[in-house]
Scaffold this active site. Structure first.
Site, PDB file in Angstrom:
ATOM      1  CG  ASN A 183     -33.537 -60.144  52.032  1.00 32.75           C
ATOM      2  OD1 ASN A 183     -33.915 -59.580  51.002  1.00 32.75           O
ATOM      3  ND2 ASN A 183     -33.856 -61.398  52.300  1.00 32.75           N
ATOM      4  CB  CYS A 203     -35.929 -66.573  55.048  1.00 33.39           C
ATOM      5  SG  CYS A 203     -35.911 -65.118  56.113  1.00 33.39           S
TER       6      CYS A 203
END
Length: 242
Positions: free
Chosen positions: A9, A183
């Protein structure tokens, strides 16, 4: 058990899951892959890749938040963390979020139908973005594999510039980006993945993560390529690192 992310990611690199799965199967070791980033974007075959367990998330593929999937190969025994009502075949007790599950299933259907077309279009725009940045900005570099990467991921670094400063300047111009995982974009520590691939702290701090979506337009890529060079130039001028 061996657990390996299918596609990063952070930098978009796709791992050789099939080869890893074959080794695990030969050694009699359970193999799990985190396919949250890759599920719905690139083909996955749990049988060919010898995957015993796989996780995927609804909101990463335009489904509703609050739903996820765990593939468990027949014969693999797992112990539930939540006990009680016995929902999810006794694997996770709690009230089932039926609307989110139905939405997730529909998102899977759409993703499968559009995967080839979306991957080709996003890959083309991603390549244009990367090539445009490397050509127009001196001291810029691509993080991660040049070709073996997710079609929607671009991770770049710039000499003499802090990633946080780039993000702020891009945000003022209507462009959303992060210095690593979205995140953990509020953290100021160097991204652990960038450090793990051998970058120095200052190089990791000067990195920018950009991801494309199914609705990203070529005009938006053109706008980014127009905005970024003067942003980097001005930040280097301010920092005295021209």
């Amino acid at each position: 058990m061996v657990s390996v992310i299918h596609a990063s990611n952070e930098i978009g690199t796709i791992q050789p899951i099939g080869r890893i799965g074959a080794i695990c199967r030969q050694k009699g070791v359970y193999f799990h892959t985190d396919a949250v980033q890759s599920f719905g974007k690139i083909p996955i075959d749990v049988n060919k890749m010898k995957i015993d367990l796989l996780t995927a998330s609804s909101h990463k593929m335009y489904g509703p938040k609050g739903a996820a999937a765990l593939f468990v190969r027949k014969g693999v025994k797992i112990e539930p963390l939540l006990h009680g009502g016995g929902q999810e075949s006794g694997l996770r007790s709690s009230t089932i979020n039926i609307p989110a599950i139905v939405g997730f299933a529909e998102a899977c259907r759409i993703a499968k139908k559009e995967m080839k077309e979306n991957a080709a279009r996003q890959g083309r725009l991603r390549d244009k973005l990367i090539k445009g940045v490397l050509k127009s900005v001196a001291g810029s570099y691509l993080n991660g594999h040049q070709k073996n990467r997710l079609p929607n991921n671009a991770n770049l670094r710039f000499d003499g510039v802090e990633g946080e400063s780039i993000i702020i300047q891009l945000d003022l111009r209507g462009i959303a980006a992060s210095t690593g995982s979205a995140c953990s974009s509020a953290k100021l520590e160097p991204n652990h993945v960038l450090l793990a691939i051998g970058l120095k702290h200052e190089q990791a701090h000067g990195s920018l993560r950009l991801t494309l979506g199914k609705w990203t337009k070529e005009s938006e890529i053109n706008y980014f390529l127009k905005v970024l060079p003067p942003v980097i130039k001005n930040l280097r001028k301010i920092s005295g690192k021209l």
